[in-house]
Motif scaffolding. Structure first.
Motif, PDB file in Angstrom:
ATOM      1  N   CYS A   6      23.488  44.459 -50.333  1.00  0.00           N
ATOM      2  CA  CYS A   6      22.325  43.619 -49.919  1.00  0.00           C
ATOM      3  C   CYS A   6      22.925  42.496 -49.196  1.00  0.00           C
ATOM      4  CB  CYS A   6      21.396  43.254 -50.995  1.00  0.00           C
ATOM      5  SG  CYS A   6      20.692  45.058 -51.600  1.00  0.00           S
ATOM      6  N   SER A   7      24.482  41.957 -49.846  1.00  0.00           N
ATOM      7  CA  SER A   7      24.849  40.713 -49.135  1.00  0.00           C
ATOM      8  C   SER A   7      25.921  40.916 -48.186  1.00  0.00           C
ATOM      9  CB  SER A   7      25.229  39.921 -50.071  1.00  0.00           C
ATOM     10  OG  SER A   7      26.355  40.384 -50.987  1.00  0.00           O
ATOM     11  N   ALA A   8      26.870  42.033 -48.303  1.00  0.00           N
ATOM     12  CA  ALA A   8      27.925  42.064 -47.639  1.00  0.00           C
ATOM     13  C   ALA A   8      27.887  42.721 -46.233  1.00  0.00           C
ATOM     14  CB  ALA A   8      29.101  42.865 -48.394  1.00  0.00           C
ATOM     15  N   LEU A   9      26.765  43.592 -46.184  1.00  0.00           N
ATOM     16  CA  LEU A   9      26.805  44.456 -45.092  1.00  0.00           C
ATOM     17  C   LEU A   9      25.415  43.676 -44.268  1.00  0.00           C
ATOM     18  CD1 LEU A   9      26.834  47.962 -46.400  1.00  0.00           C
ATOM     19  CD2 LEU A   9      28.625  46.737 -45.702  1.00  0.00           C
ATOM     20  N   LEU A  21      22.722  37.023 -48.984  1.00  0.00           N
ATOM     21  CA  LEU A  21      21.891  38.091 -49.723  1.00  0.00           C
ATOM     22  C   LEU A  21      20.558  38.377 -48.873  1.00  0.00           C
ATOM     23  CD1 LEU A  21      21.639  39.527 -52.315  1.00  0.00           C
ATOM     24  CD2 LEU A  21      20.454  37.495 -53.251  1.00  0.00           C
ATOM     25  N   CYS A  22      20.160  39.487 -48.766  1.00  0.00           N
ATOM     26  CA  CYS A  22      19.011  40.024 -48.045  1.00  0.00           C
ATOM     27  C   CYS A  22      17.760  39.408 -48.816  1.00  0.00           C
ATOM     28  CB  CYS A  22      18.863  41.700 -48.323  1.00  0.00           C
ATOM     29  SG  CYS A  22      17.381  42.291 -47.569  1.00  0.00           S
ATOM     30  N   GLY A  23      16.809  38.898 -48.197  1.00  0.00           N
ATOM     31  CA  GLY A  23      15.448  38.086 -48.841  1.00  0.00           C
ATOM     32  C   GLY A  23      14.756  39.018 -49.617  1.00  0.00           C
ATOM     33  N   ASN A  24      15.157  40.378 -49.610  1.00  0.00           N
ATOM     34  CA  ASN A  24      13.993  41.175 -50.386  1.00  0.00           C
ATOM     35  C   ASN A  24      15.080  41.852 -51.668  1.00  0.00           C
ATOM     36  OD1 ASN A  24      12.007  41.669 -48.583  1.00  0.00           O
ATOM     37  ND2 ASN A  24      13.536  42.666 -47.120  1.00  0.00           N
ATOM     38  N   ARG A  26      16.521  41.408 -55.400  1.00  0.00           N
ATOM     39  CA  ARG A  26      16.286  40.622 -56.646  1.00  0.00           C
ATOM     40  C   ARG A  26      17.724  40.965 -57.215  1.00  0.00           C
ATOM     41  NH1 ARG A  26      10.710  43.595 -57.978  1.00  0.00           N
ATOM     42  NH2 ARG A  26      11.988  44.975 -57.413  1.00  0.00           N
ATOM     43  N   VAL A  27      18.610  40.023 -57.543  1.00  0.00           N
ATOM     44  CA  VAL A  27      20.005  40.120 -58.164  1.00  0.00           C
ATOM     45  C   VAL A  27      19.957  40.586 -59.219  1.00  0.00           C
ATOM     46  CG1 VAL A  27      21.973  38.904 -58.706  1.00  0.00           C
ATOM     47  CG2 VAL A  27      20.768  37.924 -56.753  1.00  0.00           C
ATOM     48  N   GLY A  28      20.376  41.762 -59.348  1.00  0.00           N
ATOM     49  CA  GLY A  28      20.545  42.594 -60.836  1.00  0.00           C
ATOM     50  C   GLY A  28      19.446  43.431 -60.943  1.00  0.00           C
ATOM     51  N   GLY A  29      18.281  43.359 -60.191  1.00  0.00           N
ATOM     52  CA  GLY A  29      17.156  44.070 -60.161  1.00  0.00           C
ATOM     53  C   GLY A  29      16.630  45.071 -59.112  1.00  0.00           C
ATOM     54  N   GLY A  30      17.537  44.933 -58.030  1.00  0.00           N
ATOM     55  CA  GLY A  30      17.308  45.873 -56.825  1.00  0.00           C
ATOM     56  C   GLY A  30      16.304  45.389 -55.806  1.00  0.00           C
ATOM     57  N   CYS A  31      15.767  46.034 -54.906  1.00  0.00           N
ATOM     58  CA  CYS A  31      15.043  45.941 -53.794  1.00  0.00           C
ATOM     59  C   CYS A  31      13.467  45.588 -53.949  1.00  0.00           C
ATOM     60  CB  CYS A  31      15.455  47.043 -52.809  1.00  0.00           C
ATOM     61  SG  CYS A  31      14.556  46.697 -51.275  1.00  0.00           S
ATOM     62  N   LYS A  32      13.096  44.555 -53.585  1.00  0.00           N
ATOM     63  CA  LYS A  32      11.458  44.202 -53.787  1.00  0.00           C
ATOM     64  C   LYS A  32      10.887  45.135 -52.996  1.00  0.00           C
ATOM     65  CE  LYS A  32      12.274  39.226 -54.044  1.00  0.00           C
ATOM     66  NZ  LYS A  32      12.061  37.977 -53.433  1.00  0.00           N
ATOM     67  N   ILE A  33      11.406  45.682 -51.642  1.00  0.00           N
ATOM     68  CA  ILE A  33      10.580  46.574 -50.875  1.00  0.00           C
ATOM     69  C   ILE A  33      11.071  47.980 -50.787  1.00  0.00           C
ATOM     70  CG2 ILE A  33       9.827  44.736 -49.160  1.00  0.00           C
ATOM     71  CD1 ILE A  33      12.230  45.863 -47.281  1.00  0.00           C
ATOM     72  N   TYR A  34      11.611  48.420 -52.138  1.00  0.00           N
ATOM     73  CA  TYR A  34      12.389  49.662 -52.334  1.00  0.00           C
ATOM     74  C   TYR A  34      11.562  51.091 -51.355  1.00  0.00           C
ATOM     75  CZ  TYR A  34      15.184  53.338 -54.230  1.00  0.00           C
ATOM     76  OH  TYR A  34      15.968  54.272 -54.503  1.00  0.00           O
ATOM     77  N   SER A  35      10.450  51.002 -52.015  1.00  0.00           N
ATOM     78  CA  SER A  35       9.495  52.018 -51.400  1.00  0.00           C
ATOM     79  C   SER A  35       9.545  52.102 -49.652  1.00  0.00           C
ATOM     80  CB  SER A  35       8.256  52.224 -52.046  1.00  0.00           C
ATOM     81  OG  SER A  35       7.569  51.399 -51.932  1.00  0.00           O
ATOM     82  N   GLU A  36       9.437  50.962 -49.304  1.00  0.00           N
ATOM     83  CA  GLU A  36       9.598  50.709 -47.900  1.00  0.00           C
ATOM     84  C   GLU A  36      10.578  50.223 -46.983  1.00  0.00           C
ATOM     85  OE1 GLU A  36       7.087  48.500 -49.674  1.00  0.00           O
ATOM     86  OE2 GLU A  36       5.867  50.222 -50.124  1.00  0.00           O
ATOM     87  N   ARG A  37      11.925  50.355 -47.772  1.00  0.00           N
ATOM     88  CA  ARG A  37      13.079  49.548 -47.184  1.00  0.00           C
ATOM     89  C   ARG A  37      13.179  50.502 -45.947  1.00  0.00           C
ATOM     90  NH1 ARG A  37      14.017  53.424 -50.884  1.00  0.00           N
ATOM     91  NH2 ARG A  37      15.989  54.634 -51.057  1.00  0.00           N
ATOM     92  N   PRO A  38      14.233  49.974 -45.044  1.00  0.00           N
ATOM     93  CA  PRO A  38      14.750  50.481 -43.722  1.00  0.00           C
ATOM     94  C   PRO A  38      15.348  51.854 -44.041  1.00  0.00           C
ATOM     95  CG  PRO A  38      15.349  48.482 -43.641  1.00  0.00           C
ATOM     96  CD  PRO A  38      14.754  48.665 -45.328  1.00  0.00           C
ATOM     97  N   GLN A  39      15.398  52.777 -43.008  1.00  0.00           N
ATOM     98  CA  GLN A  39      16.003  53.998 -43.194  1.00  0.00           C
ATOM     99  C   GLN A  39      17.535  53.806 -43.641  1.00  0.00           C
ATOM    100  OE1 GLN A  39      14.237  56.864 -43.288  1.00  0.00           O
ATOM    101  NE2 GLN A  39      16.192  57.806 -44.018  1.00  0.00           N
ATOM    102  N   VAL A  40      18.158  52.718 -42.732  1.00  0.00           N
ATOM    103  CA  VAL A  40      19.470  52.615 -43.023  1.00  0.00           C
ATOM    104  C   VAL A  40      19.778  52.313 -44.238  1.00  0.00           C
ATOM    105  CG1 VAL A  40      19.452  49.970 -42.495  1.00  0.00           C
ATOM    106  CG2 VAL A  40      21.576  51.471 -41.983  1.00  0.00           C
TER     107      VAL A  40
END
Length: 128
Positions: A6-9, A21-24, A26-40
């Motif tokens: 979420c930061s290096a790429l 770091l991606c704005g979506n 949550r450090v140690g907690g994953g993605c805030k938009i996990y169910s809608e995250r981009p296909q990549v």
């Protein structure tokens, strides 16, 4: 709990450059938009997730390096955390990269805009 990708790429779909770091995220907690995250993001799996033979010490957030197959080439890559640009020189990481180079793979370590090729001889040098 690892969020290094979420930061290096770079994530073009989110207009996120490599480094911050991606704005979506949550450090140690994953993605805030996990169910809608981009296909990549849905498609990406680092080697630590897919190869069960890699030791825990090679988990990206612990060693500062994401080990991955490059989808656009036949390269095997070690992408370093922005704050640890030479993390690919960690003995465990380098031994892994060297073994792959000895098997005939093209192996490249990346840190921001810099990159190095690792050769089967154990030598390494900047890519052109």
């Amino acid at each position: 709990s690892c969020t290094m990708c979420c930061s290096a790429l770079e994530i073009a779909e989110l207009k996120k450059p490599a480094g911050p770091l991606c704005g979506n995220c949550r450090v140690g907690g994953g993605c805030k938009i996990y169910s809608e995250r981009p296909q990549v993001c849905r498609d990406f799996e680092c080697e630590w997730l897919t190869r069960r033979d890699l030791p825990r010490q090679l988990r990206p957030d612990l060693v500062g390096t994401i080990l991955m197959e490059d989808a656009d080439s036949d390269e095997y890559r070690a992408v370093c955390a922005p704050e640890k640009p030479m993390a690919w020189r960690h003995p465990l990481v380098f031994a892994h990269l060297l073994a792959l180079a000895k098997s005939g793979r093209t192996v490249v370590a990346k840190a921001g805009l810099l990159s190095w090729r690792i050769y089967a001889s154990g030598e390494w040098g900047p890519t052109v």
